[in-house]
Design a protein around this motif. Structure first.
Motif, PDB file in Angstrom:
ATOM      1  N   CYS A  12       3.114 126.381  81.057  1.00 33.33           N
ATOM      2  CA  CYS A  12       2.394 127.263  81.980  1.00 33.33           C
ATOM      3  C   CYS A  12       3.331 128.377  82.447  1.00 33.33           C
ATOM      4  O   CYS A  12       4.550 128.221  82.467  1.00 33.33           O
ATOM      5  CB  CYS A  12       1.829 126.486  83.161  1.00 33.33           C
ATOM      6  N   GLU A  13       2.753 129.490  82.785  1.00 30.03           N
ATOM      7  CA  GLU A  13       3.521 130.630  83.274  1.00 30.03           C
ATOM      8  C   GLU A  13       3.459 130.654  84.803  1.00 30.03           C
ATOM      9  O   GLU A  13       2.395 130.483  85.381  1.00 30.03           O
ATOM     10  CB  GLU A  13       2.933 131.931  82.712  1.00 30.03           C
ATOM     11  N   PRO A  14       4.591 130.884  85.456  1.00 27.38           N
ATOM     12  CA  PRO A  14       4.559 130.976  86.922  1.00 27.38           C
ATOM     13  C   PRO A  14       3.748 132.187  87.367  1.00 27.38           C
ATOM     14  O   PRO A  14       3.635 133.172  86.634  1.00 27.38           O
ATOM     15  CB  PRO A  14       6.027 131.131  87.304  1.00 27.38           C
ATOM     16  N   GLU A  15       3.184 132.086  88.560  1.00 32.01           N
ATOM     17  CA  GLU A  15       2.416 133.182  89.142  1.00 32.01           C
ATOM     18  C   GLU A  15       3.034 133.550  90.487  1.00 32.01           C
ATOM     19  O   GLU A  15       3.675 132.727  91.131  1.00 32.01           O
ATOM     20  CB  GLU A  15       0.967 132.748  89.352  1.00 32.01           C
ATOM     21  N   LYS A  16       2.806 134.780  90.910  1.00 34.49           N
ATOM     22  CA  LYS A  16       3.290 135.230  92.214  1.00 34.49           C
ATOM     23  C   LYS A  16       2.658 134.368  93.307  1.00 34.49           C
ATOM     24  O   LYS A  16       1.518 133.932  93.187  1.00 34.49           O
ATOM     25  CB  LYS A  16       2.928 136.690  92.443  1.00 34.49           C
ATOM     26  N   ALA A  17       3.422 134.121  94.356  1.00 37.65           N
ATOM     27  CA  ALA A  17       2.950 133.295  95.464  1.00 37.65           C
ATOM     28  C   ALA A  17       3.573 133.794  96.761  1.00 37.65           C
ATOM     29  O   ALA A  17       4.475 134.635  96.748  1.00 37.65           O
ATOM     30  CB  ALA A  17       3.326 131.835  95.221  1.00 37.65           C
ATOM     31  N   LEU A  46      12.961 131.175  90.191  1.00 35.94           N
ATOM     32  CA  LEU A  46      11.695 131.824  90.538  1.00 35.94           C
ATOM     33  C   LEU A  46      11.896 132.877  91.617  1.00 35.94           C
ATOM     34  O   LEU A  46      11.346 133.982  91.545  1.00 35.94           O
ATOM     35  CB  LEU A  46      10.667 130.783  90.979  1.00 35.94           C
ATOM     36  N   TYR A  51       9.086 135.943  92.133  1.00 37.72           N
ATOM     37  CA  TYR A  51       7.781 135.271  92.193  1.00 37.72           C
ATOM     38  C   TYR A  51       7.305 135.003  93.616  1.00 37.72           C
ATOM     39  O   TYR A  51       6.111 134.824  93.838  1.00 37.72           O
ATOM     40  CB  TYR A  51       7.808 133.971  91.386  1.00 37.72           C
TER      41      TYR A  51
END
Length: 94
Positions: A12-17, A46, A51
């Motif tokens: 899975c690819e990390p997403e902004k949070a 991250l 991110y």
């Protein structure tokens, strides 16, 4: 189930949070355990890649931890050069 979780985590690819959360793991007398260091390493990566603007470290004191897990993780991130203004610890058990 383990194989699926492992596969998903690697694919899975990390997403902004809003924040990165570091779950606690054991703390040894000389510092974070290998499991906690792995979590700290990922959080640092991250964070440095933009991110999230903040990191939250979690967990209280275990039966043999010299300090709360959340504090040990925060201290390690700060030692690595991440500003203490962006790393928050949560160490209280409810």
């Amino acid at each position: 189930m383990y194989v699926y979780i492992e596969w998903y985590g690697r694919n899975c690819e990390p997403e902004k949070a809003d924040a990165i959360i570091v779950l606690g793991a054991a703390v040894w007398r000389d510092g974070p355990s290998p499991a906690l260091l792995e979590r700290i390493n990922l959080a640092e990566t991250l964070y440095r890649h933009g991110y999230a603007p903040a990191i939250i470290t979690t967990a209280g004191i275990g039966t043999s931890n010299p300090i709360p897990e959340g504090r040990a993780a925060r201290d390690e991130l700060i030692r690595r050069g991440i500003s203490g203004d962006t790393v928050y610890e949560e160490t209280h058990l409810f």
